[in-house]
Design an enzyme around this catalytic site. Structure first.
Site, PDB file in Angstrom:
ATOM      1  N   ASP A  40       4.030  42.072 101.156  1.00  0.00           N
ATOM      2  CA  ASP A  40       3.655  43.163 100.225  1.00  0.00           C
ATOM      3  C   ASP A  40       3.570  42.747  98.852  1.00  0.00           C
ATOM      4  OD1 ASP A  40       3.195  45.635  99.048  1.00  0.00           O
ATOM      5  OD2 ASP A  40       4.819  46.584  99.700  1.00  0.00           O
ATOM      6  N   LYS A 108      -1.820  42.861  89.471  1.00  0.00           N
ATOM      7  CA  LYS A 108      -2.572  43.364  90.556  1.00  0.00           C
ATOM      8  C   LYS A 108      -3.939  44.132  90.130  1.00  0.00           C
ATOM      9  CE  LYS A 108      -1.897  45.590  95.144  1.00  0.00           C
ATOM     10  NZ  LYS A 108      -0.907  45.986  96.309  1.00  0.00           N
ATOM     11  N   GLU A 207      -2.883  48.025 103.520  1.00  0.00           N
ATOM     12  CA  GLU A 207      -1.629  48.472 103.074  1.00  0.00           C
ATOM     13  C   GLU A 207      -1.458  49.893 104.102  1.00  0.00           C
ATOM     14  OE1 GLU A 207      -1.325  49.190  99.004  1.00  0.00           O
ATOM     15  OE2 GLU A 207      -1.262  46.967  98.830  1.00  0.00           O
ATOM     16  N   ASP A 230       0.537  57.635 100.644  1.00  0.00           N
ATOM     17  CA  ASP A 230       1.025  56.728  99.684  1.00  0.00           C
ATOM     18  C   ASP A 230       1.121  57.184  98.407  1.00  0.00           C
ATOM     19  OD1 ASP A 230       2.180  54.442  98.372  1.00  0.00           O
ATOM     20  OD2 ASP A 230       0.891  53.092  99.215  1.00  0.00           O
TER      21      ASP A 230
HETATM   22 MG    MG Z   1       3.337  51.020  96.505  1.00  0.00          MG
END
Ligand code: MG
Ligand code: ADP
Length: 657
Positions: A40, A108, A207, A230
């Protein structure tokens, strides 16, 4: 945000050229070179997990000096000198303030993006974001330009080395996750980062798909529609996924996870909840002072705000104490969950609005959603869980750690691709019985082994101590009669019962195992309506061999176990009886022939010895002898009961006169 895409199909499986190249043909499955970890690669933190036949586990790749629950997280932070990497992860994060221009975090956000596209975002960062090769957003430190791929690669190299050390073999292949809305350029950048780090990226995985896989969704050949919610520290993403099972003829086919819709808010996360909690303090802190001064105050407040907010996920109130040290006013105040929830209500509503958009864009209604998977640290807040449950009409999946579920799912994908998963348990049936601990350490089984899923069982329990206001519930798994010989799955508490004598509360416990093998346990005390619940994935960390061993043990010990269970139950019942008989005897002793009272006294003593020994070591007690002793006590105490009842009636009559 892209609307309609699939996770990359198996043709992407071929090894990427360059480092990490290995021949896929001809090597035995299970050979370490073929094993695949899940990574991750997060905005704030990164994690590595590995799955074998027993399921997925997070590897301790973080700073071993960190708190226990942080030792497996690596902050996504890298510090550079002019020509090399100086520090990665916790070390770089800890010294961020001393090296603001040379420490890169949140990279990111720039992966595969043009400089023009991310200019505004770059302005608020302490390091310098410039236009790099092909117009890409890049980072400049001491005159040297690094692309987000290179920076991510430095992070990934660190993760690869740490993971290799933990696993004891050289990690070379990985599944890496990206947000569902990442476009091709962002995915390619992530893939490049892996290659630069010496990893063969066998798949770039969404994800939300990873989160689903962690719960076993899509691993047993059934189709369903799920939502992944999320809510992290700074962002909110909701994704609607359609799980399409493989062709029945295709023995090792994989389910396809199709993204039907995504929605969210890249500026809505846990940070906003911190602010909502202490808005007035923040308002005050930014009233005056220069920008640096204000930024410092805000940083302090955010830290204490976040801690207080997290405390309120477990407690109804928490005390916020802040030594302002001259920079800020001293604060000492109680914060309540209910006030916090009121202040944060608009934020919660915004996440539900996004859910509404996503479900609508997918052309669905909530009634068509089979599961809701909860991801991100902020989903620990009860108000979030309640809002999601209310809107979707079903509780979300919270059994797995919401910070770790994406890495765990990436590892599951890796185990499917490497073939390791074939040995995992297939869970059309419950592999081991599920039960609850009862008084004396015995197990009450609610769901027995080999029951088909989904299934549900309800049983009534009560208390064994007078005036108990909190009841501890312990969920276990296994075939043996005593808790000590079973696997512990979860503990939780039913709190705030009105005090009642032992045996009076009516606690209804429901075990609900759904089609994915996720167990929800609900406990409600009927009179007061107090309730509590917990969710677990019982198959986590369980292999076929272990199940077989546990079964075999249960046969070996069946006879012994039954006897022990009987002794424990006898001890619990006898203890209640002894207490009752002794109280009654004290009241009516004067009215009984002394010979009777003496017999009862001596038998009480005998039974008490049995109870004591049963509590110390139930295996040492002869169940038949115990039973006989209790039987004699029951018989000889009849006159005590009669006298006691007569006396009660007399007392009542005299009151009525
Ligand atoms: Mg996260
Ligand atoms: P990200 O994906 O953005 O890196 P995470 O998923 O790690 O973020 O979530 C971090 C957020 O979760 C932070 O805002 C943190 O305060 C919040 N958080 C962590 N634990 C709790 C908790 N027990 N209660 C409420 N919020 C929590």
């Amino acid at each position: 945000m892209s609307g309609h895409e699939q996770d990359e199909s198996s043709e992407e499986l071929s090894p990427v050229s360059g480092v990490g190249e290995s021949s896929v043909d001809g090597e035995a499955a299970g050979d370490p070179v073929d094993l695949i970890v899940g990574i991750d690669l997060g905005t704030t933190n990164s994690l590595v997990a590995f799955a074998d036949a027993g399921g997925s586990r997070i590897l301790g790749v973080g700073d071993p000096r960190a708190d226990n629950d942080q030792a497996d997280l690596v902050p996504s932070v890298v510090r550079y000198s002019s020509d090399s990497v100086e520090a990665v992860g916790a070390e770089a994060a800890a010294d961020l303030k001393s090296h603001p221009t040379r420490t890169v975090f949140s990279v990111k956000r720039f992966m595969g993006r043009s400089h023009a596209d991310r200019k505004a975002e770059a302005l608020v960062l302490p390091y310098s974001v410039v236009e790099g090769p092909r117009g890409l957003a890049s980072v400049e430190i001491d005159g040297r330009i690094r692309t987000p791929q290179q920076i991510s690669a430095d992070l990934l190299s660190h993760l690869r080395e740490q993971a290799s050390a933990v696993l004891g073999w050289a990690v070379r292949r990985a599944v890496i996750t990206v947000p569902a809305y990442f476009d091709d350029a962002q995915r390619q950048a992530t893939r490049d980062a892996g290659r630069l780090a010496g990893l063969e990226v066998v798949r770039i995985l969404n994800e939300p798909t990873a989160a689903a896989l962690a719960y076993g969704i899509g691993t047993r050949g059934t189709g369903e529609t799920i939502v992944v919610y999320d809510l992290g520290g700074g962002t909110f993403d909701v994704t609607v996924l359609e799980v399409i099972p493989p062709d029945p003829g295709d023995a090792d086919g994989e389910s396809i996870f199709r993204v039907l819709a995504t929605a969210g808010d890249s500026n809505l996360g846990g940070d906003d909840f911190d602010r909502a909690l202490i808005q007035d303090l923040i308002d005050e802190a930014v009233l005056d002072g220069d920008p640096a001064e204000r930024a410092r105050r805000l940083a302090i407040l955010r830290e204490v705000g976040a801690r207080a907010k997290e405390a309120l996920s477990d407690a109804d109130a928490t005390r916020l104490v802040l030594d302002g040290g001259g920079v800020l006013p001293d604060v000492d105040r109680m914060l309540t969950r209910s006030a916090f929830e009121e202040a944060a209500r608009p934020l919660v509503d915004r996440t539900i609005d996004a859910c509404r958009r996503a479900v609508r864009d997918a052309g669905l209604e909530t009634s068509k959603i089979d599961q809701v998977v909860m991801v991100g640290g902020s989903t620990r807040m009860p108000m979030i869980r309640e809002a999601v449950e209310k809107w979707f009409g079903r509780p979300g999946y919270v059994a797995l750690d919401p910070d770790r579920v994406i890495a765990m799912g990436a590892a599951v994908q890796g185990s499917i691709l490497s073939g390791v998963r074939q040995d995992a348990l297939l869970l059309d049936v419950i592999p081991l019985s599920l039960g609850l601990e009862t008084a004396g350490g015995a197990v009450a089984k609610l769901v027995s082994r080999n029951t088909m899923v989904p299934t549900k069982a309800v049983e009534m329990f009560s208390t064994s101590v007078d005036g108990q206001i909190n009841v501890a519930l312990h969920v276990v798994q296994g075939e043996r009669e005593m808790v000590a010989d079973c696997r512990s799955l979860a503990r939780f508490e039913l709190r705030g019962l009105p005090p009642m004598p032992a045996g009076i509360p009516q606690i209804e416990v429901t075990f609900n195992v759904d089609a994915n093998g996720v167990l929800g346990v609900d406990a409600v005390e009927r009179r007061s309506g107090r309730r509590a619940r917990v969710q677990v994935v019982p198959s986590n960390g369980l292999t076929r061999e272990e199940v077989a061993q546990i079964e075999a043990d249960s046969f070996t010990h069946a006879r012994d176990d039954m006897a022990v269970h009987r002794v424990v139950d006898l001890a619990v019942n006898a203890a209640l009886d002894v207490k009752w008989i002794r109280e009654a005897l004290d009241r009516v002793r004067g009215e009984l022939p002394s010979s009777i009272a003496e017999v009862v006294d001596s038998q009480l003593a005998v039974v008490e010895v049995f109870i004591q020994s049963a509590r110390k070591d139930p295996r040492s007690v002869d169940a038949d002898a115990f039973h006989a002793a209790k039987d004699s006590l029951d018989k000889s105490s009849m006159p005590v009961h009669e006298a006691s009842i007569t006396r009660s009636l007399r007392e009542r009559d005299s009151q009525n006169d």
